[in-house]
Design a protein around this motif. Structure first.
Motif, PDB file in Angstrom:
ATOM      1  N   ARG A 102       0.822  -1.213   0.000  1.00 36.54           N
ATOM      2  CA  ARG A 102       0.000   0.000   0.000  1.00 36.54           C
ATOM      3  C   ARG A 102       0.860   1.269   0.000  1.00 36.54           C
ATOM      4  NH1 ARG A 102      -4.216  -2.170  -1.897  1.00 36.54           N
ATOM      5  NH2 ARG A 102      -5.504  -3.462  -0.539  1.00 36.54           N
ATOM      6  N   ALA A 103       2.015   1.189   0.675  1.00 40.12           N
ATOM      7  CA  ALA A 103       2.913   2.356   0.763  1.00 40.12           C
ATOM      8  C   ALA A 103       3.680   2.597  -0.533  1.00 40.12           C
ATOM      9  CB  ALA A 103       3.894   2.159   1.918  1.00 40.12           C
ATOM     10  N   GLU A 163      -2.655   4.570  -5.914  1.00 44.31           N
ATOM     11  CA  GLU A 163      -2.503   5.675  -4.970  1.00 44.31           C
ATOM     12  C   GLU A 163      -2.379   5.101  -3.571  1.00 44.31           C
ATOM     13  OE1 GLU A 163      -2.182   8.842  -5.715  1.00 44.31           O
ATOM     14  OE2 GLU A 163      -2.518   8.571  -7.877  1.00 44.31           O
ATOM     15  N   ILE A 164      -1.675   5.803  -2.706  1.00 43.20           N
ATOM     16  CA  ILE A 164      -1.540   5.366  -1.322  1.00 43.20           C
ATOM     17  C   ILE A 164      -2.829   5.728  -0.583  1.00 43.20           C
ATOM     18  CG2 ILE A 164      -0.225   5.629   0.820  1.00 43.20           C
ATOM     19  CD1 ILE A 164       2.215   6.342  -0.905  1.00 43.20           C
ATOM     20  N   PRO A 165      -3.487   4.754   0.065  1.00 44.56           N
ATOM     21  CA  PRO A 165      -4.760   5.042   0.746  1.00 44.56           C
ATOM     22  C   PRO A 165      -4.564   5.911   1.992  1.00 44.56           C
ATOM     23  CG  PRO A 165      -4.055   2.786   1.189  1.00 44.56           C
ATOM     24  CD  PRO A 165      -3.106   3.327   0.168  1.00 44.56           C
ATOM     25  N   ASP A 166      -5.660   6.508   2.457  1.00 41.71           N
ATOM     26  CA  ASP A 166      -5.612   7.449   3.584  1.00 41.71           C
ATOM     27  C   ASP A 166      -5.127   6.818   4.880  1.00 41.71           C
ATOM     28  OD1 ASP A 166      -6.558   9.393   1.913  1.00 41.71           O
ATOM     29  OD2 ASP A 166      -8.641   9.266   2.579  1.00 41.71           O
ATOM     30  N   TYR A 167      -5.365   5.525   5.041  1.00 44.72           N
ATOM     31  CA  TYR A 167      -5.009   4.897   6.314  1.00 44.72           C
ATOM     32  C   TYR A 167      -3.516   4.534   6.403  1.00 44.72           C
ATOM     33  CZ  TYR A 167      -6.121   0.773   3.406  1.00 44.72           C
ATOM     34  OH  TYR A 167      -6.206  -0.143   2.383  1.00 44.72           O
ATOM     35  N   SER A 179      -2.326   4.306  10.216  1.00 40.00           N
ATOM     36  CA  SER A 179      -3.115   5.209  11.056  1.00 40.00           C
ATOM     37  C   SER A 179      -4.412   4.603  11.585  1.00 40.00           C
ATOM     38  CB  SER A 179      -3.436   6.499  10.291  1.00 40.00           C
ATOM     39  OG  SER A 179      -4.287   6.227   9.191  1.00 40.00           O
ATOM     40  N   ARG A 180      -5.000   3.653  10.844  1.00 40.58           N
ATOM     41  CA  ARG A 180      -6.242   3.023  11.310  1.00 40.58           C
ATOM     42  C   ARG A 180      -6.508   1.768  10.497  1.00 40.58           C
ATOM     43  NH1 ARG A 180      -8.040   7.028   7.829  1.00 40.58           N
ATOM     44  NH2 ARG A 180      -9.569   6.342   6.260  1.00 40.58           N
TER      45      ARG A 180
END
Length: 204
Positions: A102-103, A163-167, A179-180
């Protein structure tokens, strides 16, 4: 470390979907199954068949984890409070190799697992080579010094299709924090995943 020994794109062909969203997937040109009779495999699928397909697709997406690992993850999800399907997705997204993917530290899930197993990833400043490690909220995942110069990593960071997700919160090009735990609708799957059918499969 479990290793996928079969051709990775065969899973795309068998499912008839580009499950990782890669531009070089053969499904982009041939949406039917592999083999001599691939174009004729359009028979009606039973409920069990749909459940099995959903399980194979989800299991394959996460790097074709072993059945033993995947079933253990399901059991852990079913023992938690709340919706088992959502819990299952949350546990899978907490895997270290998935956070590395994801990163955008690796171009594929399989490459992410390899980078971890070769000792190129640190969790909270400590080297970790266990791809299936379950990360906690607040954990910091970073690249080792050698990994920062690897062509594989540089390629992954330039990929336009992801894209890198918000979490997964970035801190420069070589460090992220988890983050979550995401919900199903927050996970950027290229195709529809149906964890509810996976739950039905194991609940039989």
């Amino acid at each position: 470390m479990s290793k996928r020994t079969r051709a990775k794109h065969k899973l795309d062909r068998r499912m008839g979907e580009n499950i990782w969203g890669r531009p070089n997937s053969p499904v982009n040109k041939r949406s039917y199954g592999p083999g001599q009779h691939g174009q004729r495999r359009k028979s009606k699928v039973s409920d069990f068949g749909l459940q099995l397909r959903a399980k194979q697709k989800l299991k394959g997406y996460y790097g074709d984890v072993t059945e033993k690992q995947f079933k253990a993850t399901y059991k852990a999800a079913s023992s938690m409070k709340g919706d088992t399907g959502q819990n299952l997705i949350g546990l899978l997204e907490r895997r270290l190799d998935m956070i590395v993917y994801r990163a955008k530290f690796a171009p594929t899930v399989f490459a992410a697992r390899q980078i971890v197993s070769h000792g190129h990833i640190k969790v909270n400043g400590v080297k970790c080579n266990i791809a299936s490690r379950r990360c906690d909220v607040g954990d910091v995942i970073s690249l080792g010094d050698k990994a920062k110069e690897m062509a594989l990593v540089i390629e992954a960071q330039s990929l336009p299709e992801r894209e890198i997700p918000d979490y997964v919160v970035t801190d420069g090009n070589d460090k992220v924090s988890f983050s979550r735990v995401p919900t199903l609708d927050e996970v950027p799957y290229p195709v529809q995943m149906e964890p509810n059918l996976v739950v039905e499969f194991y609940s039989r």
